[in-house]
Motif scaffolding. Structure first.
Motif, PDB file in Angstrom:
ATOM      1  N   ASP A  23       0.816  -1.212   0.000  1.00  0.00           N
ATOM      2  CA  ASP A  23       0.000   0.000   0.000  1.00  0.00           C
ATOM      3  C   ASP A  23       0.848   1.259   0.000  1.00  0.00           C
ATOM      4  O   ASP A  23       0.383   2.329  -0.360  1.00  0.00           O
ATOM      5  N   ARG A 124      -7.893  -7.114   4.278  1.00  0.00           N
ATOM      6  CA  ARG A 124      -8.132  -5.686   4.515  1.00  0.00           C
ATOM      7  C   ARG A 124      -9.510  -5.454   5.126  1.00  0.00           C
ATOM      8  O   ARG A 124      -9.662  -4.695   6.093  1.00  0.00           O
ATOM      9  N   ARG A 166      -2.745  -1.306   6.957  1.00  0.00           N
ATOM     10  CA  ARG A 166      -2.353  -1.207   5.562  1.00  0.00           C
ATOM     11  C   ARG A 166      -1.335  -2.288   5.242  1.00  0.00           C
ATOM     12  O   ARG A 166      -0.599  -2.756   6.111  1.00  0.00           O
ATOM     13  N   SER A 184      -1.420   1.792  10.259  1.00  0.00           N
ATOM     14  CA  SER A 184      -1.000   2.880   9.371  1.00  0.00           C
ATOM     15  C   SER A 184      -0.264   3.978  10.122  1.00  0.00           C
ATOM     16  O   SER A 184       0.619   4.636   9.571  1.00  0.00           O
TER      17      SER A 184
END
Length: 447
Positions: A23, A124, A166, A184
């Motif tokens: 990502d 995710r 992520r 993240s």
């Protein structure tokens, strides 16, 4: 095109690379190069820069699952595997085997990236299902964070929201796949991600068996995760093939050692600080099928484990010397009838004329080195394939940099010199939500 693809598979380099899905764009600068403060170092003999390290603990979730070449459906539920409702970790590492059927077109042809994309989408969705709820129920909160929450309610409501997860690294080689996910807000402190693939299958080099390894640096600590699929077979002596596969993987896995100015990184798996190996290791129980099934029915795990090939290799072998495994107090994870809780071969339905395979703990999670403490080790009951998934949670010690700038000057009036320390530290409250280093200024008089 086929000859070129086959040649590429046969001549595949084992050197590490940045050829993986993520990502975030690749970032190879060191932790001290982070743009965290507009503070320029002053080159003066009165300025003393020292680098101190604190040790923080982070939770790491690890799993392995041989999905038997069964493509996931959109409605498959992996919540039980990740268990995010009850436990929140900082890093999630998921290993898979046989994400595609191990037929010639998949072994010799290009990797089917759509399958990996589907699995990553499911991961995710599951990890971020509760991304804005109850972040501070996590057991890893420090007392200081709780104090900030109680004393600054508005700050908690606006900033202390559970961050999203992520993808840091995702890599597939034929049927072997590994996917690493991080919070993240912690991403700025992950550096130098890389992958290395080793094929141990057909002709000793194709990817139907082998490993996909990933490494990265988290603050000042290097991590390496290895996802394996070793040689199968339940005949006497087949365990030697698995031992040879393990030795080959440890020998041939290689990462780039320089990814920035004056930055030397670990090259081999065992050079890293924190090392975890997962996979369908295919080790069996060295007993007759009749005795194995009888002991499984009695749930006599101790006798079975005394004859478990991996346990014997961990205790007395050479390939996996100094590796550790947690306590096993659950049923073998292989081999089940599809969509059923019965072991393959327990009944004659659908097994006539086929090989019978005794139950075994083929799917394992092991680790080596210091700084890792296993908090949980168990299996899940998802029925997608003839294997049951395995999962573990570790507490990992991580060295966090604390840069100290000490300014010294002489006070003629008091005959003392005031010492001013500026501590640059990675305080969890600040680093997690502003991505900036905090600093404290302390002054004291020293004779």
């Amino acid at each position: 095109m086929w000859p070129r693809l086959v040649a590429s598979k046969l001549l595949r380099k084992t050197l590490g690379s940045n050829n993986f899905v993520a990502d975030f764009p690749g970032n190879t600068c060191s932790f001290v190069d982070l743009p965290t403060m507009d503070l320029e170092p002053v080159l003066s003999p009165k300025i003393v820069l020292t680098d101190h390290h604190d040790t923080n603990k982070f939770k790491v979730f690890v799993s392995t699952w041989n999905v038997g070449g069964v493509a996931p459906t959109d409605d498959i539920n992996i919540d039980e595997l990740l268990d995010t409702c009850n436990t929140t970790c900082d890093i999630y590492v998921l290993g898979f085997q046989e994400v595609v059927p191990l037929k010639a077109s998949n072994v010799l042809g290009p990797d089917k990236k759509k399958i990996a994309s589907t699995w990553n989408s499911l991961i995710r969705k599951a990890l971020n299902k509760n991304s804005h709820n109850h972040y501070y129920k996590s057991n890893s909160l420090s007392k200081k964070q709780h104090h900030v929450m109680e004393g600054k309610k508005s700050y908690t409501e606006t900033s202390m929201i559970q961050p999203e997860f992520r993808c840091l690294i995702s890599k597939q080689m034929v049927g072997i796949m590994i996917s690493v996910w991080v919070r993240s807000d912690l991403h700025p402190f992950f550096r130098n991600p890389s992958v290395s693939c080793v094929g141990c299958g057909i002709m000793g080099c194709l990817g139907n068996k082998g490993s996909v390894s990933v490494r990265f640096q988290f603050y000042k600590t290097s991590f390496c995760f290895v996802c394996c699929h070793l040689a199968s077979g339940g005949r006497e002596g087949d365990e030697r093939l698995r031992n040879a596969n393990a030795a080959e993987i440890l020998l041939r896995t290689c990462f780039p050692t320089t990814m920035g100015p004056s930055l030397d990184l670990p090259k081999r798996i065992l050079d890293h600080d924190r090392i975890i190996l997962v996979g369908d290791l295919n080790y069996r129980v060295s007993l007759s099928e009749t005795d194995t099934r009888l002991l499984v029915n009695r749930k006599d795990w101790n006798v079975l484990l005394e004859n478990d090939q991996l346990r014997m290799e961990l205790m007395d072998g050479k390939s996996l010397e100094a590796w550790h495994e947690g306590t096993i107090n659950f049923a073998p994870t292989y081999k089940y009838q599809l969509n059923c809780d019965e072991y393959y071969g327990c009944s004659h339905i659908g097994t006539k004329g086929k090989k019978k395979r005794a139950p075994a703990w083929c799917d394992r999670i092991i680790w080596t080195g210091d700084g890792l403490k296993q908090l949980m080790y168990t299996r899940c009951e998802t029925r997608l394939s003839d294997h049951r998934p395995m999962k573990a949670i570790f507490s990992a010690e991580v060295k966090v940099s604390r840069m100290r700038c000490q300014s010294l000057c002489l006070s003629h009036r008091f005959g003392q010199r005031p010492s001013t320390n500026i501590d640059f530290q990675s305080d969890d409250v600040y680093k997690s939500h502003s991505n900036r280093l905090s600093f404290n200024i302390k002054s004291k008089m020293t004779p």
